[in-house]
Design an enzyme around this catalytic site. Structure first.
Site, PDB file in Angstrom:
ATOM      1  N   TYR A  66      -2.369  -0.248   9.967  1.00  0.00           N
ATOM      2  CA  TYR A  66      -2.563  -0.812   8.627  1.00  0.00           C
ATOM      3  C   TYR A  66      -1.272  -0.701   7.814  1.00  0.00           C
ATOM      4  O   TYR A  66      -0.807  -1.664   7.215  1.00  0.00           O
ATOM      5  CB  TYR A  66      -3.707  -0.086   7.924  1.00  0.00           C
ATOM      6  CG  TYR A  66      -3.823  -0.431   6.455  1.00  0.00           C
ATOM      7  CD1 TYR A  66      -4.240  -1.696   6.052  1.00  0.00           C
ATOM      8  CD2 TYR A  66      -3.521   0.510   5.471  1.00  0.00           C
ATOM      9  CE1 TYR A  66      -4.341  -2.020   4.706  1.00  0.00           C
ATOM     10  CE2 TYR A  66      -3.623   0.196   4.132  1.00  0.00           C
ATOM     11  CZ  TYR A  66      -4.035  -1.065   3.747  1.00  0.00           C
ATOM     12  OH  TYR A  66      -4.120  -1.380   2.423  1.00  0.00           O
ATOM     13  N   SER A  99       0.832  -1.204   0.000  1.00  0.00           N
ATOM     14  CA  SER A  99       0.000   0.000   0.000  1.00  0.00           C
ATOM     15  C   SER A  99       0.864   1.251   0.000  1.00  0.00           C
ATOM     16  O   SER A  99       1.959   1.261   0.580  1.00  0.00           O
ATOM     17  CB  SER A  99      -0.910   0.005   1.236  1.00  0.00           C
ATOM     18  OG  SER A  99      -1.532   1.260   1.406  1.00  0.00           O
TER      19      SER A  99
END
Length: 335
Positions: A152, A127
């Site tokens: 995350y 990501s």
């Protein structure tokens, strides 16, 4: 080829699976179809995939090691694309354990299954969130990413480190893709484009964080899928001449690579909202709010490495991408 796609009921996974099936690959979709967002949307994506003869599906979680082993044993995939994960920056502040279970424990299960079943290539989703507090733009895979600002992001960075370890120790070819703000038809309801469209049509205000000063490298789903497919077909090889005196995070002596995958054309959030308004024929009531914890004010992908290695060239302008999303949304929801 026989390709196992985790997260096949998800946004990117369903689009990728469709593309692979259309080119003649056999696809085993693997997804637990959880309720992080509306499961009926996930089931609708799956229904489209199940119309293809070459598609099979296993409903299970990444952290279910026995189910994972059985899927690999029965399907015998040549290659694997791991897109399943507990997504979302803000939700990681509320439920951190979900991220450890899926993104860390689940990813170890993927790596172990690939190792023991002689998988030719593992491509996995990282990501743009890994860039965290970095301020140098555009973000490059050569940059240090040791300052994540959300759990995350930290789990995605851990995936990159774990993948490198398996590439180094066991010769497993792995490629990580750092996705930059993916959008388009069949998208995730927790993402800005979906939220803004829904609220504007309902006559509700939209929450505009950082007072609208965000800039994002919004990347259309078809461009993302093209990049994944090209990467999947480009298996990294070991480099015995790799110079560790000039090492970067993006490559290694092992068969390991990292790439950014984005549009390389960031735009301001306010312009993004204007394009949604133009396509809906309605103005939004904007509720301006401060930057949220865990969020970053700007993202911009340097995609030169992906262009050089696989010929990746994003083609969809944001004006066209939003038009296609709004058309899909109106059709799917009858809005």
């Amino acid at each position: 080829m026989r390709i196992l796609v985790t997260g096949a009921a998800g946004f990117i996974g369903s689009h990728l699976s469709t593309r692979l099936l259309e080119r003649g690959d056999e696809v085993l979709g693997y997804d637990n179809v959880n309720d992080y967002y509306d499961p009926t949307l996930k089931e609708a994506r799956l229904a489209r995939l199940q119309a293809h003869e070459g598609f099979r599906f296993v409903r299970a979680a990444l952290e279910d090691r026995e189910a994972m082993d059985a899927a690999f044993r029965d399907f015998k995939p040549d290659r694997v694309v791991n897109l399943a994960a507990q997504a979302g920056v803000r939700y990681s502040l509320e439920n951190p354990q979900a991220y450890i279970d899926s993104n860390v424990v689940g990813f170890v299960n993927i790596l172990e299954a690939c190792r023991h079943h002689a998988v030719e290539h593992l491509v996995y989703a990282s990501s743009s969130s890994v860039y965290g507090a970095n301020v140098k733009l555009p973000f490059s895979v050569e940059d240090n990413v040791d300052h994540p600002v959300s759990l995350y992001a930290a789990t995605k960075k851990s995936n990159e480190l774990m993948a490198h370890t398996y590439s180094h120790l066991f010769g497993l070819p792995t490629t990580g893709l750092r996705f930059f703000t993916v959008y388009g038809p069949w998208g995730r309801p927790d993402m800005a484009l979906f939220l803004f469209t829904r609220n504007i049509l309902a006559g509700k205000p939209i929450d505009v964080f950082n007072h609208g000063h965000h800039r994002r490298d919004f990347t259309y789903i078809d461009d993302i899928v093209e990049g994944i497919v090209r990467t999947l077909d480009h298996v990294p090889r070991a480099d015995p001449d790799y110079d560790f005196a000039h090492a970067t995070p993006a490559a290694s002596a092992a068969p390991y690579r990292l790439y950014n995958i984005g549009s390389n054309r960031p735009i301001e959030l306010m312009r993004y909202i204007e394009l949604i308004e133009e396509n809906l024929g309605r103005k939004a009531e904007r509720r301006l709010l401060p930057l949220q914890p865990g969020d970053v004010p700007e993202s911009h992908a340097d995609v030169q490495a992906l262009q050089s290695d696989v010929g990746y060239a994003p083609e969809t302008p944001v004006e066209e991408g939003i038009r296609r999303f709004v058309a899909w949304y109106r059709d799917y929801y009858g809005a």
